[in-house]
Design an enzyme around this catalytic site. Structure first.
Site, PDB file in Angstrom:
ATOM      1  N   HIS A  18       0.775  -1.155  -0.011  1.00  0.00           N
ATOM      2  CA  HIS A  18      -0.127   0.141   0.181  1.00  0.00           C
ATOM      3  C   HIS A  18       0.746   1.353  -0.112  1.00  0.00           C
ATOM      4  O   HIS A  18       0.248   2.482  -0.461  1.00  0.00           O
ATOM      5  CB  HIS A  18      -1.037   0.154   1.314  1.00  0.00           C
TER       6      HIS A  18
HETATM    7  C1  ZL4 Z   1      -6.038  -1.280  13.863  1.00  0.00           C
HETATM    8  O1  ZL4 Z   1      -7.122  -2.638  17.098  1.00  0.00           O
HETATM    9  O2  ZL4 Z   1     -10.006   0.357   7.250  1.00  0.00           O
HETATM   10  C2  ZL4 Z   1      -4.945  -0.314  14.292  1.00  0.00           C
HETATM   11  C3  ZL4 Z   1      -6.454  -1.422  12.575  1.00  0.00           C
HETATM   12  C4  ZL4 Z   1      -4.704  -0.331  15.690  1.00  0.00           C
HETATM   13  C5  ZL4 Z   1      -5.234  -0.885  17.990  1.00  0.00           C
HETATM   14  C6  ZL4 Z   1      -6.018   0.207  18.737  1.00  0.00           C
HETATM   15  C7  ZL4 Z   1      -6.849   1.180  17.848  1.00  0.00           C
HETATM   16  C8  ZL4 Z   1      -8.142   1.201  17.698  1.00  0.00           C
HETATM   17  C9  ZL4 Z   1      -8.066  -3.038  12.805  1.00  0.00           C
HETATM   18  C10 ZL4 Z   1      -7.086  -2.149  11.973  1.00  0.00           C
HETATM   19  C11 ZL4 Z   1      -8.631   1.835  16.789  1.00  0.00           C
HETATM   20  C12 ZL4 Z   1      -8.560   1.188  15.307  1.00  0.00           C
HETATM   21  C13 ZL4 Z   1      -9.188   1.909  14.173  1.00  0.00           C
HETATM   22  N1  ZL4 Z   1      -5.345  -0.857  16.501  1.00  0.00           N
HETATM   23  C14 ZL4 Z   1      -8.653   1.604  12.775  1.00  0.00           C
HETATM   24  C15 ZL4 Z   1     -10.331   3.224   7.718  1.00  0.00           C
HETATM   25  C16 ZL4 Z   1      -9.721   2.907   8.970  1.00  0.00           C
HETATM   26  C17 ZL4 Z   1      -9.149   3.745   9.807  1.00  0.00           C
HETATM   27  C18 ZL4 Z   1      -8.301   3.273  11.110  1.00  0.00           C
HETATM   28  O3  ZL4 Z   1      -2.505  -6.374   4.581  1.00  0.00           O
HETATM   29  N2  ZL4 Z   1      -9.353   2.160  11.786  1.00  0.00           N
HETATM   30  C19 ZL4 Z   1      -9.082   2.563   7.793  1.00  0.00           C
HETATM   31  C20 ZL4 Z   1      -6.140  -0.986   6.741  1.00  0.00           C
HETATM   32  C21 ZL4 Z   1      -7.361  -0.939   7.298  1.00  0.00           C
HETATM   33  C22 ZL4 Z   1      -9.007   0.998   7.360  1.00  0.00           C
HETATM   34  C23 ZL4 Z   1      -5.785  -2.590   6.298  1.00  0.00           C
HETATM   35  C24 ZL4 Z   1      -3.984  -3.905   5.494  1.00  0.00           C
HETATM   36  C25 ZL4 Z   1      -2.478  -3.973   5.008  1.00  0.00           C
HETATM   37  C26 ZL4 Z   1      -2.115  -5.292   4.266  1.00  0.00           C
HETATM   38  C27 ZL4 Z   1      -0.712  -5.265   3.719  1.00  0.00           C
HETATM   39  C28 ZL4 Z   1      -4.234  -2.515   5.924  1.00  0.00           C
HETATM   40  N3  ZL4 Z   1      -7.797   0.407   7.452  1.00  0.00           N
HETATM   41  C29 ZL4 Z   1     -10.761   1.895   9.795  1.00  0.00           C
HETATM   42  C30 ZL4 Z   1      -9.950   1.194  10.860  1.00  0.00           C
HETATM   43  C31 ZL4 Z   1      -6.191  -1.855  16.129  1.00  0.00           C
HETATM   44  C32 ZL4 Z   1      -6.668  -2.166  14.790  1.00  0.00           C
HETATM   45  C33 ZL4 Z   1      -7.585  -2.961  14.356  1.00  0.00           C
HETATM   46  C34 ZL4 Z   1      -7.597  -2.148  10.537  1.00  0.00           C
HETATM   47  N4  ZL4 Z   1      -7.144  -1.042   9.752  1.00  0.00           N
HETATM   48  C35 ZL4 Z   1      -8.244  -3.288  10.029  1.00  0.00           C
HETATM   49  N5  ZL4 Z   1      -8.294  -2.801   8.562  1.00  0.00           N
HETATM   50  C36 ZL4 Z   1      -7.498  -1.618   8.454  1.00  0.00           C
HETATM   51  O4  ZL4 Z   1      -3.016  -5.237   2.994  1.00  0.00           O
HETATM   52  C37 ZL4 Z   1       0.369  -5.387   4.953  1.00  0.00           C
HETATM   53 ZN    ZN Z   2      -3.934  -7.422   3.471  1.00  0.00          ZN
END
Ligand code: ZL4
Ligand code: ZN
Ligand code: CA
Length: 393
Positions: free
Chosen positions: A146
């Site tokens: 990404h």
């Molecule tokens: C977390 O529990 O969909 C981050 C991220 C941190 C710890 C505590 C914080 C709690 C799930 C995800 C708040 C979390 C809020 N902590 C996360 C739009 C979003 C904004 C952020 O596999 N919130 C963003 C990214 C995706 C979003 C996926 C995949 C990478 C790869 C290659 C990246 N972002 C909504 C989510 C947690 C967390 C729990 C999380 N973030 C799940 N999906 C996302 O393609 C390596």
């Molecule tokens: Zn992924």
């Protein structure tokens, strides 16, 4: 005594930087670099390390990272302090510059080291492919698809895949990038948007409003301007929840088979994000180790030099299962390894939660409902074949 021997007629190299696994994104963050430890431990407990060339790559240099990333982004990434998070007078977090410091891409201790090591691992793999010392180079610490040239995104800060492909392009006329992570490989697609020397193909869960990053629809095939050489060189396979091994393997082979026939790549990069497995904390698919690994087997069968990258994967014991199995596929010993996870695996307790004789290949957990109809998958294949009519190398 191990029954794993070096493959005859080709070389597999394993690029691993043990310092990477010591980094933490934060207590509850889904990205756990220690899944790499678990993978390596499993690979070694089967004795697969004896069948490969093992390298501990140096970190990528600032100059190497500059091949893709901008100076202002790298300078900020290299100097930004993790704690305490500074706030400006309006209580905004100024570190959200370059999308750094939020919950997806937090600032943590040793962040720049972690990023340059991931870049170093994938660049090392690319160099061994370029100088023909390896036929298959494995970089489980890479695959961070990404990251943009001037922005962090979705747990990715440095795009090691783009760096590796840029290196391959110095020796290879055409590189095919394939991405089986459950997320769209948007950073790699965007980086090579305007060239016909790289074709990108991502399979992913697609739901623009509810699933990250929301891009990668069926009609997103590169620049719409026919005069741009990159037109038709981005292939996207959008999927719904719950896809199974059988459907995925069929889809994968029809799509990749056709792409290889038309594009005729001279090298392949395969991102093996393990969040497309069943039981993943973030992913939504029902793939088993077999179905995920079948993609690696198929690509290996094409007989082209290839780099295998890691990527996502948020249920660490399943990540280790898949990547250990796929390391076996690369070596060609997947039929000879004991399906029962060996006793002396350092992390045996992670598998022990499941049963007393935990299996390498069997993922334990409730399957998701399959929302992919055969008709829809057929339409997807039809569309991809139509796109490829415009591609002739
Ligand atoms: C977390 O529990 O969909 C981050 C991220 C941190 C710890 C505590 C914080 C709690 C799930 C995800 C708040 C979390 C809020 N902590 C996360 C739009 C979003 C904004 C952020 O596999 N919130 C963003 C990214 C995706 C979003 C996926 C995949 C990478 C790869 C290659 C990246 N972002 C909504 C989510 C947690 C967390 C729990 C999380 N973030 C799940 N999906 C996302 O393609 C390596
Ligand atoms: Zn992924
Ligand atoms: Ca993908």
């Amino acid at each position: 005594i191990s029954n794993i021997t070096r493959p005859k007629g080709y070389n597999v190299s394993f690029h691993y930087q043990p310092e990477m696994e010591k980094h933490h994104f934060g207590q509850t963050h889904p990205m756990k670099p220690w899944r790499l430890t678990l993978t390596k431990s499993l690979v070694m407990s089967y004795g697969m390390n004896f069948a490969m060339d093992n390298y501990t790559p140096r970190a990528a240099t600032y100059e190497e990272l500059r091949d893709f990333h901008t100076q202002d982004y790298l300078d900020f990434l290299a100097t930004v302090a993790p704690e305490p998070v500074p706030r400006d007078l309006d209580n905004h977090n100024p570190d959200l510059k370059f999308n750094l410091g939020g919950s997806d891409c937090p600032l943590f201790e040793g962040l720049f080291d972690y990023c340059s090591m991931s870049g170093g691992v994938s660049l090392d793999a690319a160099r061994k492919i370029c100088n023909k010392e390896s036929d298959i180079a494995i970089a489980w610490g890479g695959g961070l698809h990404h990251a943009k040239k001037s922005e962090a995104s979705g747990f990715c800060y440095i795009n090691d895949i783009v760096l590796a492909i840029l290196q391959l392009l110095r020796h290879h006329p055409r590189v095919l990038y394939i991405d089986i992570d459950v997320h769209h490989g948007d950073g790699v697609e965007e980086a090579f948007f305007s060239t016909d020397r790289v074709m990108t193909c991502s399979f992913h869960k697609y739901d623009p409003l509810n699933f990250f990053p929301g891009t990668g629809g069926l009609d997103d095939n590169g620049p719409k301007n026919e005069h741009n050489p990159g037109a038709h060189h981005a292939i996207n396979v959008p999927l719904n929840d719950g896809i199974t091994d059988e459907q995925y393997a069929w889809l994968f082979q029809s799509v990749i088979g056709k792409i290889v026939e038309k594009f005729r790549p001279t090298a392949i990069c395969l991102q093996c994000g393990a969040d497309s497995l069943a039981g993943d904390r973030i992913g939504r698919f029902n793939l088993q180790v077999q179905g995920h690994g079948a993609c690696v087997e198929y690509v290996k069968g094409l007989g082209l030099p290839m780099i295998i990258f890691g990527g996502g994967g948020y249920t660490p014991r399943n990540v280790a299962r898949a990547w250990a199995y796929e390391t076996a596929v690369a070596i060609g010993c997947q039929g000879r390894i004991d399906p029962v996870i060996p006793q002396h695996t350092v992390w045996r307790e992670h598998f022990r939660q499941e049963s007393l004789l935990p299996s390498l290949e069997q993922i334990v957990g409730e399957p998701r409902q399959n929302r992919n109809t055969q008709k829809r998958l057929q339409d997807v294949i039809q569309h991809v074949h139509e796109q490829l009519r415009f591609v002739n190398q």
